[in-house]
Motif scaffolding. Structure first.
Motif, PDB file in Angstrom:
ATOM      1  N   GLU A 335     -15.732  -6.583 -13.131  1.00 29.89           N
ATOM      2  CA  GLU A 335     -16.774  -7.038 -14.040  1.00 29.89           C
ATOM      3  C   GLU A 335     -16.224  -7.615 -15.336  1.00 29.89           C
ATOM      4  OE1 GLU A 335     -16.473  -2.493 -14.517  1.00 29.89           O
ATOM      5  OE2 GLU A 335     -16.205  -4.035 -12.974  1.00 29.89           O
ATOM      6  N   HIS A 336     -14.938  -7.369 -15.612  1.00 26.51           N
ATOM      7  CA  HIS A 336     -14.303  -7.915 -16.808  1.00 26.51           C
ATOM      8  C   HIS A 336     -13.553  -9.223 -16.526  1.00 26.51           C
ATOM      9  CE1 HIS A 336     -15.386  -4.188 -18.719  1.00 26.51           C
ATOM     10  NE2 HIS A 336     -14.688  -3.492 -17.844  1.00 26.51           N
ATOM     11  N   GLY A 337     -13.593  -9.650 -15.249  1.00 23.63           N
ATOM     12  CA  GLY A 337     -12.969 -10.916 -14.890  1.00 23.63           C
ATOM     13  C   GLY A 337     -11.511 -10.823 -14.484  1.00 23.63           C
ATOM     14  N   HIS A 338     -11.032  -9.618 -14.136  1.00 22.67           N
ATOM     15  CA  HIS A 338      -9.648  -9.452 -13.725  1.00 22.67           C
ATOM     16  C   HIS A 338      -9.560  -9.238 -12.214  1.00 22.67           C
ATOM     17  CE1 HIS A 338      -9.427  -8.282 -18.058  1.00 22.67           C
ATOM     18  NE2 HIS A 338      -8.359  -9.070 -17.980  1.00 22.67           N
ATOM     19  N   VAL A 339      -8.519  -9.807 -11.627  1.00 17.55           N
ATOM     20  CA  VAL A 339      -8.290  -9.649 -10.191  1.00 17.55           C
ATOM     21  C   VAL A 339      -7.871  -8.209  -9.915  1.00 17.55           C
ATOM     22  CG1 VAL A 339      -6.946 -10.399  -8.199  1.00 17.55           C
ATOM     23  CG2 VAL A 339      -7.615 -12.062  -9.944  1.00 17.55           C
ATOM     24  N   ARG A 340      -8.492  -7.602  -8.911  1.00 16.88           N
ATOM     25  CA  ARG A 340      -8.134  -6.266  -8.471  1.00 16.88           C
ATOM     26  C   ARG A 340      -7.835  -6.296  -6.979  1.00 16.88           C
ATOM     27  NH1 ARG A 340      -6.409  -4.400 -12.993  1.00 16.88           N
ATOM     28  NH2 ARG A 340      -7.991  -4.314 -14.646  1.00 16.88           N
ATOM     29  N   THR A 341      -6.896  -5.460  -6.566  1.00 15.93           N
ATOM     30  CA  THR A 341      -6.493  -5.428  -5.155  1.00 15.93           C
ATOM     31  C   THR A 341      -6.952  -4.129  -4.527  1.00 15.93           C
ATOM     32  OG1 THR A 341      -4.367  -4.296  -5.347  1.00 15.93           O
ATOM     33  CG2 THR A 341      -4.411  -6.647  -5.875  1.00 15.93           C
ATOM     34  N   THR A 342      -7.010  -4.141  -3.199  1.00 18.42           N
ATOM     35  CA  THR A 342      -7.242  -2.893  -2.497  1.00 18.42           C
ATOM     36  C   THR A 342      -6.034  -1.985  -2.706  1.00 18.42           C
ATOM     37  OG1 THR A 342      -7.890  -1.947  -0.361  1.00 18.42           O
ATOM     38  CG2 THR A 342      -6.216  -3.654  -0.326  1.00 18.42           C
ATOM     39  N   SER A 343      -6.165  -0.713  -2.422  1.00 24.52           N
ATOM     40  CA  SER A 343      -5.073   0.234  -2.656  1.00 24.52           C
ATOM     41  C   SER A 343      -3.819  -0.180  -1.894  1.00 24.52           C
ATOM     42  CB  SER A 343      -5.499   1.633  -2.222  1.00 24.52           C
ATOM     43  OG  SER A 343      -4.416   2.534  -2.325  1.00 24.52           O
ATOM     44  N   HIS A 358       1.443  -9.206  -7.658  1.00 23.92           N
ATOM     45  CA  HIS A 358       1.434 -10.345  -8.582  1.00 23.92           C
ATOM     46  C   HIS A 358       0.019 -10.665  -9.053  1.00 23.92           C
ATOM     47  CE1 HIS A 358       2.120 -14.341 -10.242  1.00 23.92           C
ATOM     48  NE2 HIS A 358       1.198 -14.815  -9.407  1.00 23.92           N
ATOM     49  N   LEU A 359      -0.954 -10.523  -8.158  1.00 26.39           N
ATOM     50  CA  LEU A 359      -2.321 -10.904  -8.482  1.00 26.39           C
ATOM     51  C   LEU A 359      -3.049  -9.831  -9.293  1.00 26.39           C
ATOM     52  CD1 LEU A 359      -3.415 -12.457  -5.065  1.00 26.39           C
ATOM     53  CD2 LEU A 359      -3.088 -13.690  -7.207  1.00 26.39           C
ATOM     54  N   ASP A 360      -2.728  -8.574  -9.069  1.00 21.77           N
ATOM     55  CA  ASP A 360      -3.491  -7.490  -9.680  1.00 21.77           C
ATOM     56  C   ASP A 360      -3.458  -7.574 -11.209  1.00 21.77           C
ATOM     57  OD1 ASP A 360      -5.082  -5.150  -9.381  1.00 21.77           O
ATOM     58  OD2 ASP A 360      -3.390  -3.955 -10.047  1.00 21.77           O
ATOM     59  N   GLY A 361      -4.638  -7.609 -11.788  1.00 23.52           N
ATOM     60  CA  GLY A 361      -4.761  -7.635 -13.237  1.00 23.52           C
ATOM     61  C   GLY A 361      -4.817  -9.021 -13.859  1.00 23.52           C
ATOM     62  N   ARG A 362      -4.559 -10.063 -13.060  1.00 22.11           N
ATOM     63  CA  ARG A 362      -4.595 -11.410 -13.608  1.00 22.11           C
ATOM     64  C   ARG A 362      -6.030 -11.804 -13.958  1.00 22.11           C
ATOM     65  NH1 ARG A 362      -0.240 -14.563 -13.355  1.00 22.11           N
ATOM     66  NH2 ARG A 362      -1.592 -16.370 -13.683  1.00 22.11           N
ATOM     67  N   ARG A 363      -6.172 -12.663 -14.921  1.00 23.42           N
ATOM     68  CA  ARG A 363      -7.481 -13.147 -15.335  1.00 23.42           C
ATOM     69  C   ARG A 363      -7.963 -14.221 -14.357  1.00 23.42           C
ATOM     70  NH1 ARG A 363     -12.153 -12.038 -18.017  1.00 23.42           N
ATOM     71  NH2 ARG A 363     -13.220 -14.001 -18.514  1.00 23.42           N
TER      72      ARG A 363
END
Length: 389
Positions: A335-343, A358-363
């Motif tokens: 909801e904050h616009g950051h990429v999140r990954t599955t566990s 690499h993707l986790d947490g990116r805007r």
């Protein structure tokens, strides 16, 4: 859950019969439900004018029927449609009524709960995994095109009016009442295209009705016209599967042409006239040929208004992994616009793990207040699980 197929018949504003692909659509749906191990609990007529009748008088097939055990899906389809003719007819009626009434299939599909109707609809709308397409025979292909305008490579309109025996009646600008065309001529063109994957639209290769035959071939999935010389070419990414129901290829072909046009329009809207642009997920820039217009919320479950909200319901995603990871639910956007990954727990060291890290947490540059509802749908429907901290 219930799957409802609207009735066929009558004429729409475009002159075509309403839902004129009722039979191939039902056949396709039954095949795809069988692939998902669905259980058909019951099938019944769901027409509004018959809703006052008890279900026992509207039931076409009483289950449960495990579709995985059905070897002849065409026979099942025929049982469902042929039983409709007597539903709602007065006792002693000599003629049967419409056998393409509004149909309701009540289903139990493994892996899909009561709240997953939208997800099941999207999955049933998708072509078979692996991209294989079913190769039709000429008769079935021509029947599926009845009433549809198809254009030759020079732009002249043709229309199949009827198919009888080994002949199709085809309307052209010069013959508004129709001219007979041998189905065998179209079949030869199909066979040649299947073998060579590219045929020239001329008399030598496709016979004296080459313009019409070429126009029919161009309706196939993955086929397109090119000029100088006029040629129909089948995409090298399409793998042909023969011996199955021919209606599948026709339906998928219509969808593929529509989706191909929409992709180009969406990419132009999202990127303008730029030669390259950034992926909204990983942030890397690529030439436009390596970017796809990915729907944040799957198009099949979008309302009409959502589909028109093109600036917010779609984003540019690269074909180097981001599009596939998002589409399959390995990644999402919070909801904050950051990429999140599955566990990542239990996932071995691999290129996939490195890409996810690499993707986790990116805007995500496509996230905004306007697009958040679409990302929320993805998080709740497609995303595989808990995001990493």
């Amino acid at each position: 859950m219930s799957l409802v197929l609207e009735s066929a018949g009558g004429k729409g504003r475009d002159g075509l019969a309403r839902n004129h692909q009722y039979v191939p659509a039902l056949l396709l749906l039954l095949h795809r439900l069988r692939d998902r191990q669905a259980v058909l609990l019951t099938a019944l007529v769901a027409s509004a004018n018959l809703s006052a009748q008890p279900e026992s008088q509207r039931t076409l097939l009483a289950g449960p029927l495990e579709l995985a055990g059905v070897t002849d899906i065409e026979r099942l389809r025929l049982d469902i449609t042929s039983a409709q003719g007597r539903i709602g007819m007065p006792a002693g009626a000599k003629k049967e009524g419409n056998n393409r009434k509004r149909l309701q299939l009540r289903l139990d599909v493994p892996g899909y709960g009561p709240g997953d109707a939208g997800l099941l609809a999207a999955d049933l709308a998708a072509p078979p995994a692996g991209g294989s397409q079913v190769w039709p025979n000429a008769g079935e292909l021509l029947r599926s095109l009845i009433g549809d305008e198809i254009r030759t490579v020079s732009g002249n309109p043709n229309m199949v009016l009827a198919v009888h025996g080994d002949t199709a009646l085809v309307r052209t600008g010069r013959s508004p009442t129709g001219q007979p065309v041998g189905i065998g001529e179209v079949q030869k063109g199909l066979d040649k295209l299947a073998g060579l994957r590219s045929v020239r639209v001329n008399v030598d290769e496709l016979g004296h009705r080459s313009a019409f035959v070429g126009a029919v071939l161009a309706t196939l999935p993955g086929a397109q016209f090119t000029d100088n010389p006029a040629t129909v070419t089948l995409s090298t990414s399409i793998r042909l599967q023969t011996g199955s129901d021919p209606a599948f290829a026709v339906l998928d072909g219509v969808a593929q042409v529509k989706i191909r046009k929409e992709q180009a329009q969406l990419r132009n809207l999202l990127a303008g006239d730029r030669a390259q642009a950034a992926c909204a997920l990983c942030g890397h820039e690529y030439p436009m040929g390596f970017l796809v217009a990915a729907h944040v919320k799957r198009r099949a479950v979008c309302s009409d208004d959502e589909r028109r909200d093109l600036n917010h319901v779609a984003m540019l995603a690269c074909s180097f992994g981001c599009d596939a990871l998002y589409e399959s639910g390995w990644i999402t956007v919070d909801e904050h616009g950051h990429v999140r990954t599955t566990s990542l727990a239990g996932l071995p060291e691999s290129r996939l793990r490195q890409q996810l890290q690499h993707l986790d947490g990116r805007r995500c540059t496509a996230h905004s207040d306007r697009s958040e509802p679409y990302f929320a749908w993805h998080r709740g429907t497609v995303f595989r699980g808990t995001s990493t901290p």
